[in-house]
Design an enzyme around this catalytic site. Structure first.
Site, PDB file in Angstrom:
ATOM      1  N   LYS A 165       0.859  -1.197   0.000  1.00 53.86           N
ATOM      2  CA  LYS A 165       0.000   0.000   0.000  1.00 53.86           C
ATOM      3  C   LYS A 165       0.899   1.253   0.000  1.00 53.86           C
ATOM      4  CE  LYS A 165      -3.394  -2.851   2.236  1.00 53.86           C
ATOM      5  NZ  LYS A 165      -4.665  -2.941   2.895  1.00 53.86           N
ATOM      6  N   GLY A 224      -1.110  -7.594   3.327  1.00 53.43           N
ATOM      7  CA  GLY A 224      -0.890  -6.169   3.536  1.00 53.43           C
ATOM      8  C   GLY A 224       0.036  -5.957   4.729  1.00 53.43           C
ATOM      9  N   GLY A 256      -6.958  -5.252   7.008  1.00 52.11           N
ATOM     10  CA  GLY A 256      -6.337  -4.332   7.966  1.00 52.11           C
ATOM     11  C   GLY A 256      -7.048  -4.276   9.308  1.00 52.11           C
ATOM     12  N   GLU A 288     -10.699 -10.870  -1.136  1.00 53.51           N
ATOM     13  CA  GLU A 288     -10.369 -10.093   0.056  1.00 53.51           C
ATOM     14  C   GLU A 288     -11.645  -9.536   0.677  1.00 53.51           C
ATOM     15  OE1 GLU A 288      -6.045  -8.599  -0.079  1.00 53.51           O
ATOM     16  OE2 GLU A 288      -7.251  -7.137  -1.125  1.00 53.51           O
TER      17      GLU A 288
HETATM   18  P1  PGA Z   1      -4.076  -6.780   5.290  1.00 50.57           P
HETATM   19  O1  PGA Z   1      -4.286  -6.187   3.814  1.00 50.57           O
HETATM   20  O2  PGA Z   1      -3.249  -8.036   5.149  1.00 50.57           O
HETATM   21  O3  PGA Z   1      -3.364  -5.684   6.040  1.00 50.57           O
HETATM   22  O4  PGA Z   1      -5.416  -7.069   5.843  1.00 50.57           O
HETATM   23  C1  PGA Z   1      -4.505  -7.035   2.719  1.00 50.57           C
HETATM   24  C2  PGA Z   1      -4.763  -6.197   1.491  1.00 50.57           C
HETATM   25  O5  PGA Z   1      -5.407  -5.134   1.618  1.00 50.57           O
HETATM   26  O6  PGA Z   1      -4.367  -6.570   0.377  1.00 50.57           O
END
Ligand code: PGA
Length: 256
Positions: free
Chosen positions: A12, A237, A177, A171
């Site tokens: 990100k 992420g 997140g 997802e």
């Molecule tokens: P996360 O994000 O592993 O922090 O939940 C995954 C993503 O948004 O691709």
């Protein structure tokens, strides 16, 4: 069908040059199974640095470079945008398209997402097409209809045969997140639905498409998630910003 595992890091708008270096150093120590492909998707400014370091360290094969967005046009007056050919020239192989943050914060519709997938494929990039339902949609038993509505415009745009060159990442928005992960059973059930939806269009292609799970995957929960029949890898992420944790996830993945 035996599918390769793909572990993709979605940084990100995080990370810096020293994380690029640390990740490359960390990856060097990793004994990756041949059936596992690691993809790192840093922000645009770090693509070149990543490619250079990886070249020096001879890691081009085991780690491939990805990015987090692409424009749906090949070139032109689109200030601030990046075209698929530019990415290709910078040795990018994968591109995340339709991430829920792009859909919600940048108003990307499923039709626009489909166009981006088409342009990326034309340039020879592998799209990682992200789909997922919100918490309210899951609570209202709309998960399957939401996922179908996100995939259908892509099938309409590129045709099902081209899915042979597409990676799909499921997802759930409520798991991104948040530290709330889909249970392995819930994730498997949804992945199975996605594969079946693709199979209803072409069973042979559906069998080949790598389906990644994303949403708070980490070193502690990856083993159970990756053990599911229709989960072929992860889009990571937060946990991909911690080199040691990401290495555990990469070495947990087995592929076929
Ligand atoms: P996360 O994000 O592993 O922090 O939940 C995954 C993503 O948004 O691709």
């Amino acid at each position: 069908m035996k599918r390769r595992a793909i572990i993709a890091a979605n940084w990100k708008m995080n990370g810096n040059l020293s994380l690029v270096k640390d990740m490359i150093d960390g990856m060097q120590e990793l004994q990756l199974n041949d059936n596992v492909q690691v993809v790192i998707c840093p922000s645009f400014p770090y693509l070149a640095a990543f490619a250079n370091f990886a070249q020096t360290e001879n890691l081009q094969k085991s780690i491939q470079l990805g990015c987090q967005n692409v424009n749906e046009n090949q070139s032109g007056a689109y200030t601030g945008e990046v075209s698929p050919d530019m990415l290709k020239e910078c040795t990018v192989k994968y591109v995340i398209i339709g991430h829920s943050e792009r859909r919600s914060l940048f108003n990307e519709s499923s039709v626009l997402v489909a166009k981006k997938v088409a342009t990326a494929l034309e340039a020879g990039l592998t799209p990682i097409l992200c789909i997922g339902e919100s918490e309210a949609e899951r609570d209202n038993a709309q998960t399957n209809s939401v996922l179908s509505a996100q995939i259908k415009p892509v099938i309409d745009e590129i045709g099902i045969e081209k899915f042979a060159d597409v990676v799909v990442a499921y997802e759930p928005v409520w798991a991104i997140g948040t530290g709330k992960t889909a249970s392995p059973e819930m994730a498997q059930e949804t992945h199975q639905f996605i594969r079946q939806f693709l199979a209803d269009n072409n069973a042979e292609i559906a069998d080949k498409v790598p389906l990644l799970y994303g949403g708070s995957m980490n070193a502690a929960n990856c083993e159970q998630l990756l053990a599911q029949t229709d989960i072929d890898g992860g889009l990571i992420g937060g946990a991909s910003l911690k080199v040691d944790e990401f290495k555990i996830i990469c070495s947990t993945a087995k592929g076929y």
